[in-house]
Motif scaffolding. Structure first.
Motif, short mmCIF file in Angstrom:
data_model
loop_
_atom_site.label_atom_id
_atom_site.label_comp_id
_atom_site.label_asym_id
_atom_site.label_seq_id
_atom_site.Cartn_x
_atom_site.Cartn_y
_atom_site.Cartn_z
N TYR A 42 0.84 -1.19 0.00
CA TYR A 42 0.00 0.00 0.00
C TYR A 42 0.88 1.24 0.00
N THR A 43 0.30 2.34 -0.47
CA THR A 43 0.99 3.63 -0.48
C THR A 43 0.46 4.47 0.67
N LYS A 59 5.64 4.54 -1.01
CA LYS A 59 4.89 3.94 -2.10
C LYS A 59 4.93 2.41 -2.02
N VAL A 61 4.40 -1.58 -3.40
CA VAL A 61 4.83 -2.28 -4.61
C VAL A 61 3.65 -2.47 -5.55
N ASP A 62 3.96 -2.69 -6.83
CA ASP A 62 2.91 -2.91 -7.81
C ASP A 62 2.86 -4.38 -8.23
N SER A 63 2.01 -4.67 -9.20
CA SER A 63 1.84 -6.06 -9.63
C SER A 63 3.09 -6.60 -10.30
N ASP A 64 3.89 -5.72 -10.93
CA ASP A 64 5.14 -6.18 -11.53
C ASP A 64 6.06 -6.76 -10.47
N THR A 199 -1.87 -0.91 -3.60
CA THR A 199 -1.23 -0.80 -4.92
C THR A 199 -1.38 -2.08 -5.73
N VAL A 200 -1.85 -3.13 -5.09
CA VAL A 200 -2.16 -4.38 -5.78
C VAL A 200 -3.47 -4.90 -5.22
N GLN A 204 -4.56 -10.61 -6.28
CA GLN A 204 -3.18 -10.84 -6.72
C GLN A 204 -2.31 -11.33 -5.57
#
Length: 303
Positions: A42-43, A59, A61-64, A199-200, A204
């Motif tokens: 989460y951000t 910030k 992490v993202d799905s990448d 953020t995801v 996921q």
């Protein structure tokens, strides 16, 4: 002594080089573990309750990043497997050296094909029952390395998904911020509003978490199978030990005392043998298994 030769060939690494590579590999996997341990999903932003402006503090992490988790864990396991192999090889070389330095005169004489000029000893015990370490030492490069890799990868993934592991903690925290996306601290005009934005998606994260759980169960099952095979082999060797012990007791009844005075030539020959054997062991090079050559090349380039 022969059980240790699986680690060595004419071409390879010295113990010093192997130790250096192991240290570099340790630094590499520590860096990856630190990166994973700091994962958040989460951000975090902060703003004064009296202002519409907000500032991003951290910030997520993202799905990448999630897509890269399995590969990062695999790389950690590969690095730890390389370290395990190199440490075992270094220890094996030290064992060879120690066994040679402590080698009985009678054993050297047997290797040289000469008669031991001493009073014969009665056989008191059968060959010791095989230990777990000796069982794995009897395996070839591929089998022994597979066991080390399997044990390492199982441990690495297990640490990640354990209730106290980084992935389990991050997953739990994601659920918390979803249920409570805003927090207020302070008071009056200095009241701060912390807002948490995932953020995801939960899906996921869950997919990643349960996929790793499934993989861990499969790895653990295979590891347990190999350990069971080891236990069965040791049990069979215990039966062999009992039979041999019985035969040795019977054979000892027939033994006769003998004594031959030792002479200088005998000691010269055995001392020369021990010295040459130690020189041979010192020249042994540690081989890298085929399955570890890619990670070895990567680490050696760093060094």
């Amino acid at each position: 002594m022969e059980k240790q030769v699986v680690f060595f060939k004419e071409q390879g690494l010295t113990s010093t080089s192997a130790n250096h590579i192991a240290n570099l590999a340790k630094e590499a996997y520590k860096e990856l573990e630190n990166e994973l341990a700091s994962t958040i999903f989460y951000t975090t932003t902060v703003s004064l309750i009296s202002s519409e402006e907000s500032k991003q503090l951290r910030k997520g992490v993202d799905s990448d990043f999630l897509d890269s988790v399995a590969e990062k864990l695999k790389k950690i396991a590969r690095l730890k497997s390389l370290i395990a192999w190199l440490r075992e090889a270094i220890k094996a070389k030290e064992t060879l050296k120690s066994e040679t330095e402590d080698m009985y005169i009678k054993d050297i004489a047997e290797r040289l094909g000469i008669k031991v000029p001493e009073e014969p000893e009665y056989k008191e015990d059968a060959a010791p029952v095989m230990t777990e370490e000796e069982y794995w030492a009897s395996k070839n490069v591929k089998e022994r390395n597979h066991y080390l890799e399997l044990e390492t990868e199982c441990a690495v993934i297990g640490q990640a998904i354990h209730p106290d592991g980084w992935l389990a903690r991050s997953r739990k925290r994601l659920f918390e911020v979803i249920n409570k996306p805003n927090e207020i601290s302070g008071g009056g005009r200095d009241t701060l509003l912390h807002s948490y934005t995932p953020t995801v998606s939960v899906g996921q994260v869950e997919d990643t978490y349960f996929a790793l759980q499934k993989k861990h169960r499969a790895l653990q099952a295979e590891l347990n199978k190999l350990k069971h095979e080891c236990e069965m082999a040791i049990a069979a060797d215990k039966r062999r030990n009992l039979t041999e012990q019985s035969n040795i007791i019977a054979e000892n009844r027939r033994l006769h005392e003998e004594y031959v005075f030792q002479n200088r030539e005998f000691y010269n020959k055995t001392d020369q043998f021990r010295e040459k054997e130690l020189e041979r062991i010192a020249a042994l090079k540690i081989v890298i298994p085929d399955s570890l050559k890619d990670v070895y090349n990567e680490i050696s380039n760093l060094g």
